[in-house]
Design a protein around this motif. Structure first.
Motif, PDB file in Angstrom:
ATOM      1  N   VAL A 278       0.866  -1.178   0.000  1.00 22.40           N
ATOM      2  CA  VAL A 278       0.000   0.000   0.000  1.00 22.40           C
ATOM      3  C   VAL A 278       0.901   1.225   0.000  1.00 22.40           C
ATOM      4  CG1 VAL A 278      -1.825   1.229   1.253  1.00 22.40           C
ATOM      5  CG2 VAL A 278      -1.735  -1.272   1.322  1.00 22.40           C
ATOM      6  N   MET A 279       0.586   2.169  -0.904  1.00 19.07           N
ATOM      7  CA  MET A 279       1.407   3.376  -1.004  1.00 19.07           C
ATOM      8  C   MET A 279       0.533   4.601  -1.255  1.00 19.07           C
ATOM      9  SD  MET A 279       3.078   3.003  -4.800  1.00 19.07           S
ATOM     10  CE  MET A 279       3.622   1.345  -4.560  1.00 19.07           C
ATOM     11  N   ALA A 280       1.090   5.746  -1.016  1.00 19.96           N
ATOM     12  CA  ALA A 280       0.391   7.009  -1.274  1.00 19.96           C
ATOM     13  C   ALA A 280       0.133   7.151  -2.769  1.00 19.96           C
ATOM     14  CB  ALA A 280       1.225   8.184  -0.775  1.00 19.96           C
ATOM     15  N   VAL A 281      -0.974   7.785  -3.095  1.00 11.62           N
ATOM     16  CA  VAL A 281      -1.330   7.963  -4.499  1.00 11.62           C
ATOM     17  C   VAL A 281      -0.269   8.772  -5.245  1.00 11.62           C
ATOM     18  CG1 VAL A 281      -2.774  10.035  -4.205  1.00 11.62           C
ATOM     19  CG2 VAL A 281      -3.263   8.409  -6.049  1.00 11.62           C
ATOM     20  N   GLU A 282       0.389   9.681  -4.574  1.00 12.98           N
ATOM     21  CA  GLU A 282       1.451  10.466  -5.214  1.00 12.98           C
ATOM     22  C   GLU A 282       2.611   9.575  -5.640  1.00 12.98           C
ATOM     23  OE1 GLU A 282      -0.863  13.088  -2.457  1.00 12.98           O
ATOM     24  OE2 GLU A 282       0.186  11.194  -2.158  1.00 12.98           O
ATOM     25  N   GLU A 283       2.959   8.617  -4.798  1.00 12.79           N
ATOM     26  CA  GLU A 283       4.034   7.680  -5.143  1.00 12.79           C
ATOM     27  C   GLU A 283       3.601   6.777  -6.293  1.00 12.79           C
ATOM     28  OE1 GLU A 283       7.795   5.655  -4.804  1.00 12.79           O
ATOM     29  OE2 GLU A 283       7.048   7.658  -4.420  1.00 12.79           O
ATOM     30  N   TYR A 284       2.375   6.327  -6.278  1.00 10.93           N
ATOM     31  CA  TYR A 284       1.848   5.497  -7.361  1.00 10.93           C
ATOM     32  C   TYR A 284       1.883   6.257  -8.684  1.00 10.93           C
ATOM     33  CZ  TYR A 284      -1.462   2.773 -10.122  1.00 10.93           C
ATOM     34  OH  TYR A 284      -2.058   2.046 -11.121  1.00 10.93           O
ATOM     35  N   ASP A 285       1.440   7.513  -8.652  1.00  4.49           N
ATOM     36  CA  ASP A 285       1.469   8.339  -9.866  1.00  4.49           C
ATOM     37  C   ASP A 285       2.897   8.531 -10.376  1.00  4.49           C
ATOM     38  OD1 ASP A 285      -1.293   8.608  -9.833  1.00  4.49           O
ATOM     39  OD2 ASP A 285      -1.249  10.590  -8.871  1.00  4.49           O
ATOM     40  N   ARG A 286       3.836   8.744  -9.462  1.00  3.44           N
ATOM     41  CA  ARG A 286       5.237   8.917  -9.836  1.00  3.44           C
ATOM     42  C   ARG A 286       5.766   7.657 -10.533  1.00  3.44           C
ATOM     43  NH1 ARG A 286      10.333   7.892  -8.256  1.00  3.44           N
ATOM     44  NH2 ARG A 286       9.695   6.535  -6.562  1.00  3.44           N
ATOM     45  N   LEU A 287       5.423   6.508 -10.006  1.00  7.19           N
ATOM     46  CA  LEU A 287       5.858   5.245 -10.613  1.00  7.19           C
ATOM     47  C   LEU A 287       5.229   5.034 -11.988  1.00  7.19           C
ATOM     48  CD1 LEU A 287       5.813   2.905  -7.493  1.00  7.19           C
ATOM     49  CD2 LEU A 287       7.816   3.842  -8.666  1.00  7.19           C
ATOM     50  N   ARG A 288       3.982   5.452 -12.146  1.00  7.56           N
ATOM     51  CA  ARG A 288       3.319   5.322 -13.447  1.00  7.56           C
ATOM     52  C   ARG A 288       3.990   6.192 -14.499  1.00  7.56           C
ATOM     53  NH1 ARG A 288      -2.944   5.602 -13.312  1.00  7.56           N
ATOM     54  NH2 ARG A 288      -2.497   5.233 -15.498  1.00  7.56           N
ATOM     55  N   VAL A 289       4.421   7.391 -14.116  1.00  6.87           N
ATOM     56  CA  VAL A 289       5.130   8.278 -15.042  1.00  6.87           C
ATOM     57  C   VAL A 289       6.448   7.637 -15.472  1.00  6.87           C
ATOM     58  CG1 VAL A 289       6.363  10.477 -15.207  1.00  6.87           C
ATOM     59  CG2 VAL A 289       4.050  10.408 -14.248  1.00  6.87           C
ATOM     60  N   ILE A 290       7.171   7.074 -14.516  1.00  8.94           N
ATOM     61  CA  ILE A 290       8.433   6.403 -14.835  1.00  8.94           C
ATOM     62  C   ILE A 290       8.187   5.239 -15.770  1.00  8.94           C
ATOM     63  CG2 ILE A 290      10.295   4.972 -13.870  1.00  8.94           C
ATOM     64  CD1 ILE A 290      10.103   6.791 -11.348  1.00  8.94           C
ATOM     65  N   GLU A 291       7.164   4.444 -15.478  1.00  8.62           N
ATOM     66  CA  GLU A 291       6.827   3.301 -16.336  1.00  8.62           C
ATOM     67  C   GLU A 291       6.474   3.750 -17.754  1.00  8.62           C
ATOM     68  OE1 GLU A 291       4.172  -0.692 -15.880  1.00  8.62           O
ATOM     69  OE2 GLU A 291       3.193   1.187 -15.356  1.00  8.62           O
ATOM     70  N   ALA A 292       5.718   4.833 -17.885  1.00  8.66           N
ATOM     71  CA  ALA A 292       5.333   5.340 -19.202  1.00  8.66           C
ATOM     72  C   ALA A 292       6.576   5.815 -19.968  1.00  8.66           C
ATOM     73  CB  ALA A 292       4.332   6.475 -19.065  1.00  8.66           C
ATOM     74  N   ARG A 293       7.495   6.461 -19.274  1.00 13.18           N
ATOM     75  CA  ARG A 293       8.728   6.916 -19.935  1.00 13.18           C
ATOM     76  C   ARG A 293       9.558   5.745 -20.410  1.00 13.18           C
ATOM     77  NH1 ARG A 293      10.223  11.678 -15.697  1.00 13.18           N
ATOM     78  NH2 ARG A 293       8.749  13.198 -16.520  1.00 13.18           N
ATOM     79  N   LEU A 294       9.659   4.719 -19.593  1.00 18.03           N
ATOM     80  CA  LEU A 294      10.429   3.538 -19.992  1.00 18.03           C
ATOM     81  C   LEU A 294       9.768   2.838 -21.178  1.00 18.03           C
ATOM     82  CD1 LEU A 294      11.370   2.068 -16.504  1.00 18.03           C
ATOM     83  CD2 LEU A 294      12.900   3.166 -18.165  1.00 18.03           C
ATOM     84  N   ALA A 295       8.448   2.765 -21.171  1.00 11.40           N
ATOM     85  CA  ALA A 295       7.715   2.112 -22.262  1.00 11.40           C
ATOM     86  C   ALA A 295       7.873   2.870 -23.580  1.00 11.40           C
ATOM     87  CB  ALA A 295       6.246   1.978 -21.893  1.00 11.40           C
ATOM     88  N   SER A 296       8.028   4.193 -23.485  1.00  8.80           N
ATOM     89  CA  SER A 296       8.171   4.986 -24.709  1.00  8.80           C
ATOM     90  C   SER A 296       9.639   5.168 -25.114  1.00  8.80           C
ATOM     91  CB  SER A 296       7.516   6.354 -24.524  1.00  8.80           C
ATOM     92  OG  SER A 296       8.236   7.135 -23.594  1.00  8.80           O
ATOM     93  N   GLY A 297      10.512   4.433 -24.459  1.00 11.28           N
ATOM     94  CA  GLY A 297      11.927   4.526 -24.791  1.00 11.28           C
ATOM     95  C   GLY A 297      12.598   5.749 -24.173  1.00 11.28           C
ATOM     96  N   GLY A 298      11.994   6.315 -23.143  1.00 12.76           N
ATOM     97  CA  GLY A 298      12.566   7.473 -22.480  1.00 12.76           C
ATOM     98  C   GLY A 298      12.297   8.787 -23.174  1.00 12.76           C
ATOM     99  N   LYS A 299      11.411   8.778 -24.155  1.00 12.57           N
ATOM    100  CA  LYS A 299      11.114  10.003 -24.902  1.00 12.57           C
ATOM    101  C   LYS A 299       9.841  10.632 -24.381  1.00 12.57           C
ATOM    102  CE  LYS A 299      12.936   7.682 -28.912  1.00 12.57           C
ATOM    103  NZ  LYS A 299      12.547   6.901 -30.045  1.00 12.57           N
ATOM    104  N   GLU A 300       9.983  11.763 -23.712  1.00 14.40           N
ATOM    105  CA  GLU A 300       8.837  12.560 -23.269  1.00 14.40           C
ATOM    106  C   GLU A 300       9.249  13.958 -22.966  1.00 14.40           C
ATOM    107  OE1 GLU A 300       5.677  11.561 -20.454  1.00 14.40           O
ATOM    108  OE2 GLU A 300       6.198   9.510 -20.903  1.00 14.40           O
TER     109      GLU A 300
END
Length: 59
Positions: A37-59
């Motif tokens: 269980v984690m704070a929603v802010e931490e979850y959102d931060r991890l989702r942004v990192i995941e999206a950047r990695l999925a797009s090859g780091g381009k954002e």
């Protein structure tokens, strides 16, 4: 990372929320970790990192 039993998490849900706002909390059932269980802010931060990695780091 803090750890709570499922029983403690159930009966002290407010404490779980407060603790998770400060940092992730592992909840164990029969002494085995089942969820984090984690704070929603931490979850959102991890989702942004995941999206950047999925797009090859381009954002």
């Amino acid at each position: 990372m803090q750890t709570l039993s499922a029983k403690d998490a159930k009966y002290n849900f407010g404490r779980l929320i407060d603790t998770a706002r400060a940092g992730p909390v592992t909840v164990e059932k029969h002494r085995r970790p089942v969820v984090v269980v984690m704070a929603v802010e931490e979850y959102d931060r991890l989702r942004v990192i995941e999206a950047r990695l999925a797009s090859g780091g381009k954002e």
